[in-house]
Design a protein around this motif. Structure first.
Motif, PDB file in Angstrom:
ATOM      1  N   LEU A   1       1.007  26.413  59.870  1.00  0.00           N
ATOM      2  CA  LEU A   1       1.278  27.414  58.841  1.00  0.00           C
ATOM      3  C   LEU A   1       0.064  27.598  57.930  1.00  0.00           C
ATOM      4  O   LEU A   1      -0.267  28.726  57.549  1.00  0.00           O
ATOM      5  CB  LEU A   1       2.515  27.013  58.023  1.00  0.00           C
TER       6      LEU A   1
ATOM      7  N   THR B   1      -1.943  31.242  57.578  1.00  0.00           N
ATOM      8  CA  THR B   1      -1.839  31.986  56.318  1.00  0.00           C
ATOM      9  C   THR B   1      -2.991  31.766  55.345  1.00  0.00           C
ATOM     10  O   THR B   1      -3.232  32.611  54.481  1.00  0.00           O
ATOM     11  CB  THR B   1      -0.541  31.600  55.583  1.00  0.00           C
TER      12      THR B   1
ATOM     13  N   TYR C   1      -2.867  29.621  53.080  1.00  0.00           N
ATOM     14  CA  TYR C   1      -2.250  29.060  51.877  1.00  0.00           C
ATOM     15  C   TYR C   1      -2.328  27.530  51.898  1.00  0.00           C
ATOM     16  O   TYR C   1      -2.336  26.917  52.972  1.00  0.00           O
ATOM     17  CB  TYR C   1      -0.778  29.437  51.787  1.00  0.00           C
TER      18      TYR C   1
ATOM     19  N   ASN D   1       4.597  38.047  48.244  1.00  0.00           N
ATOM     20  CA  ASN D   1       3.963  37.317  49.352  1.00  0.00           C
ATOM     21  C   ASN D   1       4.548  37.713  50.706  1.00  0.00           C
ATOM     22  O   ASN D   1       4.735  36.868  51.579  1.00  0.00           O
ATOM     23  CB  ASN D   1       4.117  35.807  49.135  1.00  0.00           C
TER      24      ASN D   1
ATOM     25  N   ASP E   1       3.283  39.315  53.248  1.00  0.00           N
ATOM     26  CA  ASP E   1       2.437  39.066  54.413  1.00  0.00           C
ATOM     27  C   ASP E   1       2.513  37.608  54.849  1.00  0.00           C
ATOM     28  O   ASP E   1       2.510  37.308  56.051  1.00  0.00           O
ATOM     29  CB  ASP E   1       0.990  39.436  54.085  1.00  0.00           C
ATOM     30  N   PHE E   2       2.603  36.703  53.876  1.00  0.00           N
ATOM     31  CA  PHE E   2       2.758  35.279  54.198  1.00  0.00           C
ATOM     32  C   PHE E   2       4.024  35.059  55.012  1.00  0.00           C
ATOM     33  O   PHE E   2       4.014  34.325  56.003  1.00  0.00           O
ATOM     34  CB  PHE E   2       2.826  34.454  52.911  1.00  0.00           C
TER      35      PHE E   2
ATOM     36  N   LYS F   1       3.765  36.097  58.648  1.00  0.00           N
ATOM     37  CA  LYS F   1       2.985  35.105  59.396  1.00  0.00           C
ATOM     38  C   LYS F   1       3.786  33.820  59.600  1.00  0.00           C
ATOM     39  O   LYS F   1       3.691  33.177  60.651  1.00  0.00           O
ATOM     40  CB  LYS F   1       1.678  34.817  58.664  1.00  0.00           C
ATOM     41  N   PHE F   2       4.572  33.454  58.606  1.00  0.00           N
ATOM     42  CA  PHE F   2       5.427  32.273  58.712  1.00  0.00           C
ATOM     43  C   PHE F   2       6.433  32.461  59.848  1.00  0.00           C
ATOM     44  O   PHE F   2       6.646  31.576  60.686  1.00  0.00           O
ATOM     45  CB  PHE F   2       6.138  32.047  57.378  1.00  0.00           C
TER      46      PHE F   2
ATOM     47  N   TYR G   1      10.965  40.835  57.714  1.00  0.00           N
ATOM     48  CA  TYR G   1       9.860  39.975  58.167  1.00  0.00           C
ATOM     49  C   TYR G   1       9.941  39.721  59.671  1.00  0.00           C
ATOM     50  O   TYR G   1       8.925  39.726  60.367  1.00  0.00           O
ATOM     51  CB  TYR G   1       9.839  38.671  57.374  1.00  0.00           C
TER      52      TYR G   1
END
Length: 338
Positions: A50, A54, A56, A225, A227-228, A231-232, A332
């Motif tokens: 992850l 991302t 992050y 968030n 976009d996060f 991707k998650f 999402y």
């Protein structure tokens, strides 16, 4: 003198130019609550997938039950968390601003009601007057009540005590419980000295009241968030797909089993049999009306509604919403599926 002046002016110009350049963006950060469920996502978690996807900084915090995760979300300690359908239904009914965006698993046979050897309990009807340990507002708490009702046993005639999974394991060893409705890794332990009475899968077939584990997010954080989260979802879907395509390779001595055991706390030798008890919906199934899609008539929304109605009938929650789809966001998974 002239050259010195030019040097000073040039230096000032350079400094002014540097100051005008936007500061490098600080690395974004999020805290995610997880539990001890034995699921494929643990492999990606352990490998740092992850973070790679991302950028992050991810802080993972393990909690003993869904109720604890919901409280952490409510207090702002975490922004994302894993919880069962029962605590999610209770939280949404009470107005907590969260949304469900991923079905972690269809619980199926992975949660079971087990009676301790020597308790003189051979059926659900025998639980009258006995002590059952469950984590309150969990999926197993919900299915305990459903199972008792289906067997025509008044829950008031049973002593149901609120214990987290580790506390259940300890109480079981001391002989302080007659039965428990629980998931792995504790389930594997109690089965060794107990009798299987029923499973969540059997109860779902008998009553139509299904349960699942999901991942929820604070709605305000999600808005900022998005976009996060896409991707998650891709990381989650890839982990599940890897398991579905390679089940035979997930043996007790595999790297995957070791990773799942490391993150969840399960015994590595139990991972292959435990993970096989769950069902993991595909990305397309997640987006469909079977789960997150379909609005108020979608599978997840209907499951939360049925769960909330039952919890209210048992006095666990005070209010039930007419529609739970406002707290389910399929966007999402839909974007990830494109």
């Amino acid at each position: 003198m002239t050259s010195k002046r030019h040097f000073i002016l040039g230096s000032l110009t350079l400094i002014a130019g540097l100051l005008s350049v936007p500061a490098l963006a600080e690395q974004k950060e999020v805290t995610i609550a997880y539990q001890d469920m034995v699921v494929p996502w643990r492999v990606a978690h352990e490998a740092g997938e992850l973070e790679k996807a991302t950028g992050y900084k991810i802080n993972f915090r393990q909690f003993a039950g869904g109720g604890d995760v919901i409280r952490a979300l409510a207090s702002g300690q975490v922004s994302i968390g894993e919880a069962g359908s029962a605590p999610i239904a209770a939280a949404v009914s009470q107005g907590l601003p969260i949304e469900l965006f991923w079905i972690l698993d269809d619980i199926n046979e992975a949660e079971a009601l087990v009676a301790r050897d020597g308790s003189n309990v051979n059926s659900i009807a025998d639980l009258k007057g006995k002590k059952i340990g469950v984590p309150f507002t969990s999926t197993t708490h919900f299915h305990t009540l459903v199972a008792l009702q289906h067997a025509r046993v008044n829950p008031n005639d049973v002593q149901i005590v609120n214990l987290r999974p580790p506390e259940i394991a300890a109480a079981w060893e001391r002989g302080n419980l007659d039965a428990t409705f629980i998931w792995d890794p504790v389930l594997s332990k109690v089965k060794k000295s107990g009798k299987l009475l029923t499973t969540s899968g059997e109860i779902s077939k008998q009553t139509g009241k299904t349960t699942f584990d999901g991942i929820v997010v604070n709605q305000a954080w999600a808005k900022d968030n998005a976009d996060f989260l896409v991707k998650f979802v891709k990381v989650l879907a890839k982990a599940d797909e890897n398991y579905r395509k390679n089940k035979a390779k997930w043996t007790a001595d595999s790297a995957e089993a070791r990773a799942v055991a490391k993150v969840s706390g399960a015994r590595v030798e139990d991972v292959p049999t435990t993970i096989a008890l769950y069902r993991f919906p595909t990305l397309e199934e997640q987006a469909s009306s079977r789960w997150l899609g379909g609005g108020r008539d979608g599978g997840a929304a209907q499951s939360l509604l049925a769960t909330a109605n039952f919890l209210k009938s048992q006095g666990t929650i005070a209010n039930v919403l007419s529609d739970y789809s406002a707290n389910i966001n399929p966007a999402y998974v839909q974007k990830a599926a494109k």
